[in-house]
Scaffold this motif. Structure first.
Motif, mmCIF file in Angstrom:
data_model
loop_
_atom_site.group_PDB
_atom_site.id
_atom_site.type_symbol
_atom_site.label_atom_id
_atom_site.label_comp_id
_atom_site.label_asym_id
_atom_site.label_seq_id
_atom_site.Cartn_x
_atom_site.Cartn_y
_atom_site.Cartn_z
ATOM 1 N N SER A 293 0.797 -1.235 0.000
ATOM 2 C CA SER A 293 0.000 0.000 0.000
ATOM 3 C C SER A 293 0.831 1.286 0.000
ATOM 4 O O SER A 293 0.362 2.315 -0.480
ATOM 5 C CB SER A 293 -0.934 0.014 1.225
ATOM 6 N N SER A 294 2.050 1.235 0.525
ATOM 7 C CA SER A 294 2.797 2.484 0.742
ATOM 8 C C SER A 294 4.122 2.577 0.008
ATOM 9 O O SER A 294 4.698 3.661 -0.075
ATOM 10 C CB SER A 294 3.057 2.676 2.250
ATOM 11 N N LEU A 295 4.637 1.471 -0.499
ATOM 12 C CA LEU A 295 5.924 1.498 -1.204
ATOM 13 C C LEU A 295 5.705 1.542 -2.712
ATOM 14 O O LEU A 295 4.631 1.194 -3.206
ATOM 15 C CB LEU A 295 6.755 0.274 -0.830
ATOM 16 N N PRO A 296 6.694 1.975 -3.484
ATOM 17 C CA PRO A 296 6.559 2.007 -4.944
ATOM 18 C C PRO A 296 6.195 0.627 -5.498
ATOM 19 O O PRO A 296 6.727 -0.387 -5.037
ATOM 20 C CB PRO A 296 7.963 2.435 -5.420
ATOM 21 N N PRO A 297 5.296 0.556 -6.468
ATOM 22 C CA PRO A 297 4.858 -0.734 -7.023
ATOM 23 C C PRO A 297 6.007 -1.589 -7.539
ATOM 24 O O PRO A 297 5.981 -2.813 -7.404
ATOM 25 C CB PRO A 297 3.922 -0.322 -8.167
ATOM 26 N N SER A 298 7.018 -0.947 -8.134
ATOM 27 C CA SER A 298 8.147 -1.712 -8.677
ATOM 28 C C SER A 298 8.891 -2.460 -7.581
ATOM 29 O O SER A 298 9.368 -3.591 -7.787
ATOM 30 C CB SER A 298 9.117 -0.774 -9.408
ATOM 31 N N LEU A 299 8.981 -1.855 -6.391
ATOM 32 C CA LEU A 299 9.673 -2.495 -5.272
ATOM 33 C C LEU A 299 8.867 -3.683 -4.757
ATOM 34 O O LEU A 299 9.425 -4.749 -4.469
ATOM 35 C CB LEU A 299 9.894 -1.471 -4.159
ATOM 36 N N ALA A 300 7.554 -3.487 -4.627
ATOM 37 C CA ALA A 300 6.685 -4.577 -4.173
ATOM 38 C C ALA A 300 6.693 -5.738 -5.163
ATOM 39 O O ALA A 300 6.696 -6.915 -4.770
ATOM 40 C CB ALA A 300 5.268 -4.052 -3.974
ATOM 41 N N THR A 301 6.722 -5.427 -6.458
ATOM 42 C CA THR A 301 6.754 -6.459 -7.488
ATOM 43 C C THR A 301 8.049 -7.252 -7.429
ATOM 44 O O THR A 301 8.055 -8.487 -7.540
ATOM 45 C CB THR A 301 6.591 -5.834 -8.884
ATOM 46 N N MET A 302 9.158 -6.535 -7.242
ATOM 47 C CA MET A 302 10.465 -7.188 -7.147
ATOM 48 C C MET A 302 10.491 -8.129 -5.942
ATOM 49 O O MET A 302 10.979 -9.268 -6.032
ATOM 50 C CB MET A 302 11.551 -6.133 -7.015
ATOM 51 N N LEU A 303 9.944 -7.669 -4.816
ATOM 52 C CA LEU A 303 9.896 -8.500 -3.612
ATOM 53 C C LEU A 303 9.098 -9.771 -3.874
ATOM 54 O O LEU A 303 9.515 -10.873 -3.494
ATOM 55 C CB LEU A 303 9.271 -7.708 -2.466
ATOM 56 N N ARG A 304 7.953 -9.627 -4.515
ATOM 57 C CA ARG A 304 7.082 -10.781 -4.766
ATOM 58 C C ARG A 304 7.743 -11.777 -5.715
ATOM 59 O O ARG A 304 7.620 -12.989 -5.527
ATOM 60 C CB ARG A 304 5.753 -10.300 -5.340
ATOM 61 N N LYS A 305 8.429 -11.282 -6.713
ATOM 62 C CA LYS A 305 9.116 -12.175 -7.655
ATOM 63 C C LYS A 305 10.212 -12.961 -6.939
ATOM 64 O O LYS A 305 10.413 -14.149 -7.205
ATOM 65 C CB LYS A 305 9.712 -11.373 -8.809
ATOM 66 N N MET A 306 10.926 -12.265 -6.050
ATOM 67 C CA MET A 306 11.970 -12.938 -5.287
ATOM 68 C C MET A 306 11.362 -14.004 -4.370
ATOM 69 O O MET A 306 11.898 -15.099 -4.219
ATOM 70 C CB MET A 306 12.755 -11.925 -4.454
ATOM 71 N N LEU A 307 10.238 -13.675 -3.752
ATOM 72 C CA LEU A 307 9.594 -14.594 -2.826
ATOM 73 C C LEU A 307 9.085 -15.846 -3.535
ATOM 74 O O LEU A 307 9.291 -16.972 -3.071
ATOM 75 C CB LEU A 307 8.435 -13.881 -2.122
ATOM 76 N N GLU A 309 10.034 -17.015 -6.359
ATOM 77 C CA GLU A 309 11.075 -17.610 -7.187
ATOM 78 C C GLU A 309 10.729 -17.558 -8.672
ATOM 79 O O GLU A 309 10.859 -18.537 -9.404
ATOM 80 C CB GLU A 309 11.380 -19.051 -6.750
ATOM 81 N N TYR A 310 10.249 -16.379 -9.094
ATOM 82 C CA TYR A 310 10.058 -16.132 -10.519
ATOM 83 C C TYR A 310 11.348 -15.561 -11.091
ATOM 84 O O TYR A 310 12.068 -14.835 -10.399
ATOM 85 C CB TYR A 310 8.922 -15.133 -10.764
ATOM 86 N N ASN A 347 17.907 -16.295 -9.760
ATOM 87 C CA ASN A 347 17.445 -16.902 -11.014
ATOM 88 C C ASN A 347 17.879 -18.360 -11.142
ATOM 89 O O ASN A 347 17.181 -19.165 -11.766
ATOM 90 C CB ASN A 347 17.950 -16.093 -12.204
ATOM 91 N N VAL A 348 19.033 -18.707 -10.552
ATOM 92 C CA VAL A 348 19.449 -20.116 -10.546
ATOM 93 C C VAL A 348 18.426 -20.942 -9.775
ATOM 94 O O VAL A 348 17.966 -21.999 -10.228
ATOM 95 C CB VAL A 348 20.851 -20.275 -9.914
ATOM 96 N N ASN A 349 18.042 -20.454 -8.584
ATOM 97 C CA ASN A 349 17.022 -21.155 -7.799
ATOM 98 C C ASN A 349 15.682 -21.190 -8.530
ATOM 99 O O ASN A 349 14.939 -22.182 -8.465
ATOM 100 C CB ASN A 349 16.855 -20.479 -6.438
ATOM 101 N N ALA A 350 15.351 -20.086 -9.212
ATOM 102 C CA ALA A 350 14.083 -20.016 -9.941
ATOM 103 C C ALA A 350 14.034 -21.042 -11.061
ATOM 104 O O ALA A 350 12.971 -21.612 -11.352
ATOM 105 C CB ALA A 350 13.882 -18.610 -10.503
ATOM 106 N N CYS A 351 15.168 -21.317 -11.678
ATOM 107 C CA CYS A 351 15.213 -22.330 -12.742
ATOM 108 C C CYS A 351 14.833 -23.706 -12.211
ATOM 109 O O CYS A 351 14.279 -24.539 -12.941
ATOM 110 C CB CYS A 351 16.611 -22.377 -13.357
ATOM 111 N N THR A 408 6.869 -27.555 0.109
ATOM 112 C CA THR A 408 6.065 -26.749 -0.803
ATOM 113 C C THR A 408 6.644 -25.358 -0.923
ATOM 114 O O THR A 408 7.584 -24.987 -0.236
ATOM 115 C CB THR A 408 4.625 -26.644 -0.277
ATOM 116 N N ASP A 409 6.037 -24.550 -1.803
ATOM 117 C CA ASP A 409 6.515 -23.179 -1.973
ATOM 118 C C ASP A 409 6.473 -22.416 -0.661
ATOM 119 O O ASP A 409 7.379 -21.670 -0.335
ATOM 120 C CB ASP A 409 5.661 -22.460 -3.025
ATOM 121 N N ALA A 410 5.385 -22.575 0.070
ATOM 122 C CA ALA A 410 5.269 -21.862 1.347
ATOM 123 C C ALA A 410 6.335 -22.318 2.314
ATOM 124 O O ALA A 410 6.935 -21.517 3.023
ATOM 125 C CB ALA A 410 3.875 -22.074 1.948
#
Length: 467
Positions: A293-307, A309-310, A347-351, A408-410
């Motif tokens: 809700s309060s941080l720049p969308p690009s930062l939140a998106t980056m966090l989610r991708k890391m979480l 493993e995209y 990205n190695v882990n994401a593969c 699992t992912d979680a």
């Protein structure tokens, strides 16, 4: 009368007065004259101050009252924080004079260049060394004042050095642990402002020995923030993210500053080396509603991708990199920046979520590296227990180990169903690819020998006799 020309002779004349009360009044009269001149003469005030701070024969009763009034005037009208500052000893007479010299000081330095004159006077009195021990309280206040004035001018290193000159050990002055702690933390914060984190670590270690003596919330908060920034500067990003996130919940911190701490927590968590520890802090931050809700969308998106493993693309990396501080762009061993290393390892882990195995050439294309560097990256992660995989060297393939039913992912993020319940990660023993290769040859040889024995037992081939 030109004050600059005869100030020294006036001071010498006053010092020869035998009656202490008369001598004190003469000194104070001269000080009043110097402060009443508009604008005041910095040279005259420096000469007046050094007459006391360098004297080894000054009568304590006279010196403490006059120098105390002098210091009060120099501090008057400033925004210096008195917390953690050595107090000027106030006897009854000096207490009566305090309001007078505060008023004189405010008027003396209110002109356009008044702050410059004030700084020059304080710097002049403290320079040259040879300060007498009888006036440690007064000179300590002057060092705090000098540090404050330099901080206003953004000379953080100079401000820190001014505080370093304060004698905290081996002095006749009784110094509380609270005061020592306050000075050490101020030095740490100033050194961090100018990027001198190596020196800051030294003074932080001293503060760590004393932090238990205080229950002051502000001091403890400054300590935690300093610790977070030191972790950040020393590239211990997992620890930095945890501390930043902890500080971001402090109600005593302004809302904008709390969001800044949250942003720093997300940034450092992304920069942290890939592995279970980072996965846990990523999951914790992702559950914080303020991130979305309060941080720049690009930062939140980056966090989610890391979480999740995209795979992170180069354009996303460049957008995130633009928000990094200078020390977070540092080069790392093996080439590239801290961010590039973090993204490559991620990205190695994401593969591993997409492929059962992948050639080093294909992995290099994803990581924007050549095949050899891609192999080195994967090998280092396996050896450090941060990647569940093994290497087939002859075929130049990286095999990802299949996840168990409970992994699992979680669970991989250190949570159970994303509810924040910590799970215990299964440790992977770091092993070299050559050891894995030897194990596979050994297993294959055992299987071949077992099959041969079974065939022989069934009489499918005659036993070979040895002559």
């Amino acid at each position: 009368m030109e004050v600059d020309s005869d100030i020294s002779s006036q001071l010498d004349s006053i010092s020869s007065i035998s009656n202490q009360k008369e001598r004190t009044q003469s000194y104070l009269s001269l000080l009043t004259t110097l402060l009443s001149t508009q604008p005041p003469s910095s040279n005259a005030l420096i000469t007046f101050g050094k007459h006391f701070t360098t004297s080894t024969s000054m009568a304590m009763v006279v010196g403490r009252r006059v120098l105390g009034s002098y210091v009060i005037a120099l501090c008057a009208g400033t925004s210096m924080d008195k917390k953690g500052t050595s107090a000027i000893p106030l006897d009854e007479e000096l207490s009566n004079d305090q309001a007078k010299y505060e008023d004189l000081g405010k008027r003396a330095f209110k002109s356009e260049n008044g702050e410059e004159i004030r700084r020059d006077v304080v710097e002049g009195v403290l320079s040259g060394g040879g300060l007498s021990g009888w006036c440690d309280e007064q000179t300590t206040v002057l060092r705090h004042l000098y540090s404050h004035l330099l901080t206003i001018e953004d000379d953080f290193l100079g401000a820190a050095k001014a505080l370093m000159q304060i004698p905290l050990e081996g002095t006749s002055r009784l110094i509380s642990d609270e005061e020592k702690l306050a000075v050490y933390i101020k030095i740490v914060r100033l050194l961090l402002e100018c990027g001198e984190w190596g020196q800051a670590q030294t003074y932080f270690s001293r503060a760590s020995l004393l932090i238990h003596v205080t229950k002051d919330k502000e001091t403890n908060l400054q300590y935690k923030l300093s610790q977070a920034r030191l972790f950040d500067f020393s590239a211990r990003f997992n620890e930095a993210a945890q501390k930043y996130h902890e500080v971001s919940f402090e109600s005593s911190v302004a809302e904008d500053d709390r969001l800044q701490m949250l942003k720093a927590a997300v940034t450092t968590s992304i920069l942290a080396p890939s592995g279970p520890q980072r996965s846990r802090i990523l999951a914790t931050l992702n559950r914080d509603d303020r991130v979305q809700s309060s941080l720049p969308p690009s930062l939140a998106t980056m966090l989610r991708k890391m979480l999740l493993e995209y795979i992170v693309r180069q354009e996303e990396v460049k957008e995130f990199e633009a928000s990094l501080e200078e020390h977070q762009r540092a080069k790392v061993e093996g080439g590239g920046t801290v961010l590039e290393r973090a993204v490559r390892e991620h990205n190695v882990n994401a593969c591993g979520k997409v492929y059962d195995n992948i050639s080093f050439e294909a992995l290099g294309n994803i990581l924007d590296l050549d095949a050899d560097l891609a192999e080195n990256t994967a090998r280092r992660m396996i050896e450090q227990g941060r990647l569940r995989a093994w290497i087939d060297q002859p075929l130049h393939l990286l095999y990802f180990e299949s996840r168990t039913s409970h992994d699992t992912d979680a669970e991989a993020q250190g949570t159970a169903g994303g509810l924040g319940i910590e799970s215990r990660e299964k440790e992977i023993e770091p092993r070299l690819w050559s050891e894995r290769w030897d194990d596979r040859i050994r297993e294959t040889s055992i299987k071949v020998e077992s099959l041969a024995e079974q065939i022989q037992q069934k009489g499918l081939i005659p036993a070979v006799s040895v002559a």
